[in-house]
Design an enzyme around this catalytic site. Structure first.
Site, PDB file in Angstrom:
ATOM      1  N   ASP A 228      -8.962   0.362   1.941  1.00 44.65           N
ATOM      2  CA  ASP A 228      -7.968  -0.037   2.941  1.00 44.65           C
ATOM      3  C   ASP A 228      -8.530   0.294   4.328  1.00 44.65           C
ATOM      4  OD1 ASP A 228      -5.625  -0.593   4.348  1.00 44.65           O
ATOM      5  OD2 ASP A 228      -4.717   1.342   3.872  1.00 44.65           O
TER       6      ASP A 228
ATOM      7  N   THR B 177      -8.744  -5.826   3.599  1.00 46.60           N
ATOM      8  CA  THR B 177      -8.662  -4.890   2.474  1.00 46.60           C
ATOM      9  C   THR B 177      -9.685  -5.365   1.458  1.00 46.60           C
ATOM     10  OG1 THR B 177      -6.275  -4.683   2.851  1.00 46.60           O
ATOM     11  CG2 THR B 177      -7.117  -3.887   0.730  1.00 46.60           C
TER      12      THR B 177
ATOM     13  N   GLU C  61     -10.543   3.803   3.659  1.00 47.76           N
ATOM     14  CA  GLU C  61      -9.636   4.619   2.848  1.00 47.76           C
ATOM     15  C   GLU C  61      -9.964   4.367   1.384  1.00 47.76           C
ATOM     16  OE1 GLU C  61      -5.514   3.961   3.992  1.00 47.76           O
ATOM     17  OE2 GLU C  61      -5.720   5.435   5.611  1.00 47.76           O
TER      18      GLU C  61
ATOM     19  N   HIS D  82      -4.430  13.785   0.867  1.00 48.33           N
ATOM     20  CA  HIS D  82      -4.627  12.954   2.063  1.00 48.33           C
ATOM     21  C   HIS D  82      -3.401  13.074   2.973  1.00 48.33           C
ATOM     22  CE1 HIS D  82      -5.645   9.522   4.617  1.00 48.33           C
ATOM     23  NE2 HIS D  82      -4.433   9.037   4.381  1.00 48.33           N
TER      24      HIS D  82
ATOM     25  N   GLU E  90      -9.903  12.302   8.046  1.00 47.47           N
ATOM     26  CA  GLU E  90      -9.780  13.680   7.555  1.00 47.47           C
ATOM     27  C   GLU E  90     -11.047  14.478   7.828  1.00 47.47           C
ATOM     28  OE1 GLU E  90      -7.802  13.518   3.416  1.00 47.47           O
ATOM     29  OE2 GLU E  90      -8.295  11.480   3.994  1.00 47.47           O
TER      30      GLU E  90
ATOM     31  N   GLU F   2      -9.142   4.134  -2.215  1.00 47.40           N
ATOM     32  CA  GLU F   2      -7.914   3.960  -2.995  1.00 47.40           C
ATOM     33  C   GLU F   2      -8.237   3.244  -4.299  1.00 47.40           C
ATOM     34  OE1 GLU F   2      -4.529   2.411  -0.924  1.00 47.40           O
ATOM     35  OE2 GLU F   2      -5.218   3.111   1.048  1.00 47.40           O
TER      36      GLU F   2
ATOM     37  N   GLN G 264      -3.850   2.201  15.105  1.00 42.66           N
ATOM     38  CA  GLN G 264      -2.781   2.784  14.277  1.00 42.66           C
ATOM     39  C   GLN G 264      -1.967   3.820  15.052  1.00 42.66           C
ATOM     40  OE1 GLN G 264      -4.341   4.487  10.647  1.00 42.66           O
ATOM     41  NE2 GLN G 264      -2.337   5.110   9.863  1.00 42.66           N
TER      42      GLN G 264
ATOM     43  N   LYS H 146      -4.195  -2.125   9.952  1.00 45.90           N
ATOM     44  CA  LYS H 146      -4.520  -2.124   8.526  1.00 45.90           C
ATOM     45  C   LYS H 146      -4.743  -3.524   7.963  1.00 45.90           C
ATOM     46  CE  LYS H 146      -3.418   2.270   7.403  1.00 45.90           C
ATOM     47  NZ  LYS H 146      -4.207   3.127   6.518  1.00 45.90           N
TER      48      LYS H 146
ATOM     49  N   ARG I 280      -8.045   3.539  13.427  1.00 41.81           N
ATOM     50  CA  ARG I 280      -7.189   4.702  13.702  1.00 41.81           C
ATOM     51  C   ARG I 280      -6.597   4.712  15.110  1.00 41.81           C
ATOM     52  NH1 ARG I 280      -5.988   5.740   8.650  1.00 41.81           N
ATOM     53  NH2 ARG I 280      -7.793   6.340   7.393  1.00 41.81           N
TER      54      ARG I 280
ATOM     55  N   ASP J 208       0.844  -1.190   0.000  1.00 40.70           N
ATOM     56  CA  ASP J 208       0.000   0.000   0.000  1.00 40.70           C
ATOM     57  C   ASP J 208       0.881   1.241   0.000  1.00 40.70           C
ATOM     58  OD1 ASP J 208      -2.432   1.305  -0.083  1.00 40.70           O
ATOM     59  OD2 ASP J 208      -2.546   1.515   2.092  1.00 40.70           O
TER      60      ASP J 208
HETATM   61 MN    MN Z   1      -3.987   3.034   2.751  1.00 40.07          MN
END
Ligand code: MN
Length: 422
Positions: free
Chosen positions: A247, A271, A213, A149, A380, A215, A254, A267, A251, A142
């Protein structure tokens, strides 16, 4: 940007398969928002949970390539690679082979095809099919190429210098986990992990900050030998196509675990990818010049320098359906917001001699745009509006489309996932 330069640099050309006027004998394909005759994505489906069959999507139908192959409707040279239950063997081929397969499918599904009567029997309504993962990727990486971002997230931690000094030199990435790459529709189970609430010691508990996420997934075609980099001018030969990719991220896990080695359990619990691999050939009309770098930005180092860097012009939408409620669009963005091209990501990955394998999956990194309505993650949004993270029962739905004047619009289908309790 000339058409000749496309073919010389990226092994794709605009040809009759991109003709906007071309029509299929499959009536639903003509004017279909995602799967007209000009798209012809590759995927794998099953009907009664049996082994997978290879397929292309045409209008609201699935066309069975495995059976078309057995029936002798496709060129002999594809006999072997189409006899499997996944796309992996097909991804061992060359770009020119994929183009040849596209041409064969186009000829078979276009109006006036001689063998239409035989091919008609191999259509199945998409609604009756369960889509499978195109293939289990041998490797998953990834990246972090969505610059808005990276800036938005960086600002949360470092308001004065959101981007770290390496960002505009190095396509940042980390190695992910392939065993948890799932196809759209698989529920995501809320993971547990170490969370640190306040100043006390960490606890082991279900994440309270589950996020998505937005992507794209780039699927690798062919391979390079261990120790042999992929020159930037050849990178286009080693890209098969693109899917949507979510993804999923925890948080709070993380934030506690990511230093000093980067993301790990925050993560790799899941996925999601969309089931239809939209080929680089189908995307050729939607390659646009990469936005010039801002004044003061460094030029890419030589091994990443392209004469004509080209972005993917793919409009992406993410919607959120709160338990039992209709889906609401929560973000609109575009793959043009990636700071690095697909070719640069792949070349960088192999630049140290890392062997890439057929079917490897490269996530681009979260793609956000500049405005508050163009955010590719809830992390975000929480900075903007104080919005919440995902709750059990929430469903995240990603879709994407390409359009350009003079060409038939194409789409990617969906990448969905519903959150379940841990
Ligand atoms: Mn990602």
């Amino acid at each position: 940007m000339t058409r000749a330069s496309h073919s010389a640099r990226n092994f794709s050309v605009i040809d009759h398969t991109h003709d906007a006027a071309a029509k299929s004998w499959v009536a639903s394909a003509n004017g279909h928002a995602a799967f007209p005759l000009q798209n012809l994505p590759l995927g794998v489906f099953t009907i009664h949970d049996g082994p997978g069959s290879l397929a292309t999507a045409i209008g609201d139908q699935v066309f069975n390539l495995t059976d078309a192959n057995s029936a002798g409707l496709l060129p002999e040279k594809f006999r072997y690679v189409l006899s499997w239950t996944g796309l992996w063997e097909l991804l061992e081929l060359d770009r020119s082979d994929l183009t040849e397969l596209r041409h064969a499918l186009f000829a078979l599904l276009a109006e006036g095809a001689e063998r239409q009567p035989e091919a008609e029997r191999l259509l199945i309504p998409q609604a009756k099919c369960k889509m499978l993962l195109p293939t289990r990727p041998p490797g998953y990486t990834d990246f972090y190429a969505g610059i808005h971002h990276a800036e938005n997230v960086g600002k949360l931690f470092r308001p004065d210098a959101p981007l770290l000094p390496n960002y505009k030199y190095v396509p940042i990435g980390y190695h992910g986990r392939t065993s948890t790459v799932c196809v759209s529709g698989e529920p995501v189970r809320r993971p547990k992990g170490q969370l640190k609430r306040g100043d006390g010691p960490p606890e082991f508990a279900a994440t309270e900050r589950l996020d998505y996420e937005v992507e794209l997934g780039l699927w690798v075609l062919g391979s390079n030998a261990l120790g042999e980099p992929i020159p930037i001018a050849e990178a286009g030969q080693h890209l098969a196509g693109v899917t949507l990719l979510n993804d999923w991220s925890a948080r709070d896990i993380q934030a506690w675990e990511y230093q000093p080695l980067g993301p790990f359990l925050a993560k790799n619990f899941m996925t999601s990818v969309s089931p239809w691999l939209v080929t680089m050939d189908a995307l050729e009309p939607f390659r646009v010049p990469q936005a010039p770098r801002e004044k003061g930005d460094p030029a890419p180092l030589d091994y990443l320098a392209e004469d004509e860097p080209r972005a993917l012009d793919i409009a992406i939408e993410v919607s959120l359906a709160k338990a039992g409620k209709p889906a609401v669009v929560v973000g609109r963005t575009n793959a043009r917001n990636l700071y690095w091209t697909p070719e640069q990501l792949l070349t960088h990955h192999a630049s140290n001699g890392c062997a890439m394998e057929p079917g490897d999956l490269l996530g681009t990194g979260t793609i956000s745009g500049e405005g508050g309505d163009a955010l590719g993650s809830l992390l975000e949004m929480s900075a903007h509006a104080g919005s919440a993270f995902l709750e059990d029962g929430d469903e995240v739905i990603m879709t994407a489309h390409c359009s350009r004047e003079g060409f038939a619009p194409i789409g990617f289908g969906e990448c969905r996932g519903t959150v379940t309790a841990s």
